[in-house]
Design a protein around this motif. Structure first.
Motif, PDB file in Angstrom:
ATOM      1  N   ILE A  38     -67.155 -15.528  71.754  1.00  7.32           N
ATOM      2  CA  ILE A  38     -65.952 -16.366  71.755  1.00  7.32           C
ATOM      3  C   ILE A  38     -65.374 -16.464  73.167  1.00  7.32           C
ATOM      4  CG2 ILE A  38     -63.539 -16.463  70.984  1.00  7.32           C
ATOM      5  CD1 ILE A  38     -64.531 -15.258  68.309  1.00  7.32           C
ATOM      6  N   ALA A  39     -65.331 -15.324  73.871  1.00  9.40           N
ATOM      7  CA  ALA A  39     -64.827 -15.322  75.247  1.00  9.40           C
ATOM      8  C   ALA A  39     -65.664 -16.238  76.134  1.00  9.40           C
ATOM      9  CB  ALA A  39     -64.829 -13.896  75.799  1.00  9.40           C
ATOM     10  N   MET A  40     -66.987 -16.179  75.974  1.00 11.78           N
ATOM     11  CA  MET A  40     -67.872 -17.028  76.778  1.00 11.78           C
ATOM     12  C   MET A  40     -67.659 -18.504  76.454  1.00 11.78           C
ATOM     13  SD  MET A  40     -72.038 -17.180  76.757  1.00 11.78           S
ATOM     14  CE  MET A  40     -72.013 -17.709  75.029  1.00 11.78           C
ATOM     15  N   PHE A  41     -67.609 -18.842  75.176  1.00 14.64           N
ATOM     16  CA  PHE A  41     -67.462 -20.245  74.798  1.00 14.64           C
ATOM     17  C   PHE A  41     -66.102 -20.801  75.211  1.00 14.64           C
ATOM     18  CE2 PHE A  41     -70.659 -19.145  71.331  1.00 14.64           C
ATOM     19  CZ  PHE A  41     -71.710 -19.711  72.030  1.00 14.64           C
ATOM     20  N   LEU A  42     -65.051 -19.984  75.105  1.00 13.80           N
ATOM     21  CA  LEU A  42     -63.721 -20.456  75.498  1.00 13.80           C
ATOM     22  C   LEU A  42     -63.633 -20.672  77.002  1.00 13.80           C
ATOM     23  CD1 LEU A  42     -61.316 -18.368  73.217  1.00 13.80           C
ATOM     24  CD2 LEU A  42     -62.079 -20.742  72.938  1.00 13.80           C
ATOM     25  N   VAL A 102     -62.591 -26.807  63.336  1.00 14.73           N
ATOM     26  CA  VAL A 102     -61.546 -26.256  62.464  1.00 14.73           C
ATOM     27  C   VAL A 102     -62.151 -25.813  61.128  1.00 14.73           C
ATOM     28  CG1 VAL A 102     -59.449 -26.809  61.170  1.00 14.73           C
ATOM     29  CG2 VAL A 102     -59.668 -27.543  63.553  1.00 14.73           C
ATOM     30  N   ALA A 103     -63.066 -26.621  60.595  1.00 13.49           N
ATOM     31  CA  ALA A 103     -63.700 -26.270  59.323  1.00 13.49           C
ATOM     32  C   ALA A 103     -64.481 -24.969  59.442  1.00 13.49           C
ATOM     33  CB  ALA A 103     -64.619 -27.406  58.881  1.00 13.49           C
ATOM     34  N   LEU A 104     -65.223 -24.822  60.537  1.00 12.75           N
ATOM     35  CA  LEU A 104     -65.973 -23.576  60.740  1.00 12.75           C
ATOM     36  C   LEU A 104     -65.036 -22.383  60.865  1.00 12.75           C
ATOM     37  CD1 LEU A 104     -68.685 -24.830  63.256  1.00 12.75           C
ATOM     38  CD2 LEU A 104     -69.115 -23.915  60.972  1.00 12.75           C
ATOM     39  N   LEU A 105     -63.942 -22.579  61.577  1.00  7.15           N
ATOM     40  CA  LEU A 105     -62.988 -21.494  61.791  1.00  7.15           C
ATOM     41  C   LEU A 105     -62.322 -21.053  60.490  1.00  7.15           C
ATOM     42  CD1 LEU A 105     -61.367 -19.683  63.748  1.00  7.15           C
ATOM     43  CD2 LEU A 105     -59.762 -21.586  64.012  1.00  7.15           C
ATOM     44  N   LEU A 106     -61.951 -22.017  59.654  1.00  8.81           N
ATOM     45  CA  LEU A 106     -61.174 -21.697  58.457  1.00  8.81           C
ATOM     46  C   LEU A 106     -62.036 -21.412  57.232  1.00  8.81           C
ATOM     47  CD1 LEU A 106     -58.251 -24.289  58.767  1.00  8.81           C
ATOM     48  CD2 LEU A 106     -58.323 -21.913  59.539  1.00  8.81           C
ATOM     49  N   LEU A 107     -63.103 -22.192  57.060  1.00  3.42           N
ATOM     50  CA  LEU A 107     -63.899 -22.051  55.844  1.00  3.42           C
ATOM     51  C   LEU A 107     -64.825 -20.840  55.877  1.00  3.42           C
ATOM     52  CD1 LEU A 107     -64.884 -25.746  55.024  1.00  3.42           C
ATOM     53  CD2 LEU A 107     -63.112 -24.324  53.964  1.00  3.42           C
ATOM     54  N   THR A 108     -65.289 -20.472  57.066  1.00  8.24           N
ATOM     55  CA  THR A 108     -66.238 -19.353  57.145  1.00  8.24           C
ATOM     56  C   THR A 108     -65.663 -18.062  56.560  1.00  8.24           C
ATOM     57  OG1 THR A 108     -67.368 -20.322  59.056  1.00  8.24           O
ATOM     58  CG2 THR A 108     -67.669 -17.958  58.674  1.00  8.24           C
ATOM     59  N   PRO A 109     -64.469 -17.619  56.981  1.00  6.45           N
ATOM     60  CA  PRO A 109     -63.953 -16.377  56.390  1.00  6.45           C
ATOM     61  C   PRO A 109     -63.674 -16.501  54.893  1.00  6.45           C
ATOM     62  CG  PRO A 109     -62.306 -17.398  57.809  1.00  6.45           C
ATOM     63  CD  PRO A 109     -63.587 -18.122  58.050  1.00  6.45           C
ATOM     64  N   LEU A 134     -66.774 -14.315  62.864  1.00  2.00           N
ATOM     65  CA  LEU A 134     -67.962 -15.151  62.729  1.00  2.00           C
ATOM     66  C   LEU A 134     -67.593 -16.629  62.826  1.00  2.00           C
ATOM     67  CD1 LEU A 134     -70.990 -15.492  62.020  1.00  2.00           C
ATOM     68  CD2 LEU A 134     -70.318 -15.385  59.597  1.00  2.00           C
ATOM     69  N   GLY A 135     -66.569 -17.036  62.079  1.00  3.44           N
ATOM     70  CA  GLY A 135     -66.134 -18.427  62.127  1.00  3.44           C
ATOM     71  C   GLY A 135     -65.571 -18.811  63.476  1.00  3.44           C
ATOM     72  N   GLY A 136     -64.872 -17.874  64.118  1.00  6.64           N
ATOM     73  CA  GLY A 136     -64.357 -18.138  65.460  1.00  6.64           C
ATOM     74  C   GLY A 136     -65.476 -18.361  66.454  1.00  6.64           C
ATOM     75  N   MET A 137     -66.530 -17.570  66.347  1.00  7.68           N
ATOM     76  CA  MET A 137     -67.688 -17.747  67.234  1.00  7.68           C
ATOM     77  C   MET A 137     -68.322 -19.117  67.028  1.00  7.68           C
ATOM     78  SD  MET A 137     -71.260 -17.819  67.279  1.00  7.68           S
ATOM     79  CE  MET A 137     -71.813 -16.985  65.781  1.00  7.68           C
ATOM     80  N   ALA A 138     -68.547 -19.482  65.766  1.00  6.91           N
ATOM     81  CA  ALA A 138     -69.187 -20.764  65.477  1.00  6.91           C
ATOM     82  C   ALA A 138     -68.321 -21.937  65.914  1.00  6.91           C
ATOM     83  CB  ALA A 138     -69.504 -20.854  63.984  1.00  6.91           C
ATOM     84  N   ALA A 139     -67.019 -21.843  65.665  1.00  6.52           N
ATOM     85  CA  ALA A 139     -66.112 -22.921  66.058  1.00  6.52           C
ATOM     86  C   ALA A 139     -66.067 -23.069  67.573  1.00  6.52           C
ATOM     87  CB  ALA A 139     -64.709 -22.644  65.511  1.00  6.52           C
ATOM     88  N   ALA A 140     -65.982 -21.935  68.278  1.00  8.69           N
ATOM     89  CA  ALA A 140     -65.934 -21.975  69.737  1.00  8.69           C
ATOM     90  C   ALA A 140     -67.237 -22.531  70.304  1.00  8.69           C
ATOM     91  CB  ALA A 140     -65.662 -20.578  70.299  1.00  8.69           C
ATOM     92  N   ALA A 141     -68.374 -22.178  69.682  1.00  9.02           N
ATOM     93  CA  ALA A 141     -69.662 -22.705  70.130  1.00  9.02           C
ATOM     94  C   ALA A 141     -69.717 -24.217  69.934  1.00  9.02           C
ATOM     95  CB  ALA A 141     -70.801 -22.025  69.359  1.00  9.02           C
ATOM     96  N   TRP A 142     -69.241 -24.686  68.791  1.00  6.23           N
ATOM     97  CA  TRP A 142     -69.290 -26.116  68.478  1.00  6.23           C
ATOM     98  C   TRP A 142     -68.424 -26.928  69.436  1.00  6.23           C
ATOM     99  CZ3 TRP A 142     -72.749 -28.205  65.331  1.00  6.23           C
ATOM    100  CH2 TRP A 142     -72.603 -29.554  64.981  1.00  6.23           C
TER     101      TRP A 142
END
Length: 220
Positions: free
Chosen positions: A96-100, A116-123, A142-150
């Motif tokens: 997340i730090a790298m992607f941000l 937003v969907a990845l961030l909220l729906l994943t957990p 996990l969702g934060g990582m995916a959202a930040a990557a996207w």
């Protein structure tokens, strides 16, 4: 990508793929717990080595840290799920730090919506599939990582998609903990989806950072 650099670093990727394939086909073979655990960790550990050898900047180190924690998680989860989950959680924070640090300049509305969907729906899905609040909390990282990557500037259809494959792999793991029976799908797909996701993230980020350095060198 310079031909010499490609030839020099390709063996790390090849060794990683070989280790990942070997684990997939030997995972039910009684070759010994420790040996199998080390083989499992080797796939992503070699991706971390690849990342370190391709660059020495802050983003390269964060990527290598993320991958190293992933490799550690791959091994520890064979001992205790909680230990493995903690390692993966730490890795997601590094990612997340790298992607941000590398945001997409002008994301479209659909890209923002997907993030937003990845961030909220994943957990939420992690919690519903596993029935565990603890797993749901892991899903936040996990969702934060995916959202930040996207939403990062890295190639979305490599790095972003790789992160989504990681999410799907974990959701299949958590489905085995709860009331939803998806067998035999999890057993067949968890490792291939996970490793392919990690491979896509590693190579997508590394090659983008390498292109940045080559462009900077040409400008100077």
């Amino acid at each position: 990508m310079p031909k010499r650099a490609l030839i020099e670093h390709r063996p790390w990727l090849l060794a990683s793929v070989i280790a990942a394939l070997a684990f997939y086909f030997l995972r039910d073979n009684p070759i010994g717990g420790i040996q199998l655990m080390l083989l499992k960790g080797a796939g992503v550990a070699l991706l971390a080595v690849y990342a370190l050898r391709r660059g020495s900047g802050s983003d390269d180190r964060l990527l290598a840290t993320y991958l190293a924690f992933g490799a550690l998680g791959d091994m520890l989860i064979e001992i205790e799920t909680l230990y493995g989950g903690a390692a993966f959680f730490a890795g997601h924070i590094a990612a997340i730090a790298m992607f941000l640090r590398n945001p997409r300049a002008e994301p479209t509305g659909s890209q923002k919506g997907a993030g937003v969907a990845l961030l909220l729906l994943t957990p939420v899905l992690c919690w519903l599939l596993s029935g565990s609040l603890q797993v749901g909390l892991y899903g936040v990282a996990l969702g934060g990582m995916a959202a930040a990557a996207w939403l990062s500037r890295f190639p979305r259809y490599r790095v972003g998609t790789g992160a989504v494959l990681f999410v799907i792999s974990d959701l299949l793991i958590f489905s085995e903990m709860g009331p939803v029976d998806l067998s035999p799908i999890p057993g067949l797909l968890i490792w291939p989806l996970y490793y392919l996701g990690q491979f896509m993230i590693a190579t997508g980020v590394v090659q983008t950072l390498l292109a940045d350095r080559l462009e900077s060198a040409w400008q100077h």
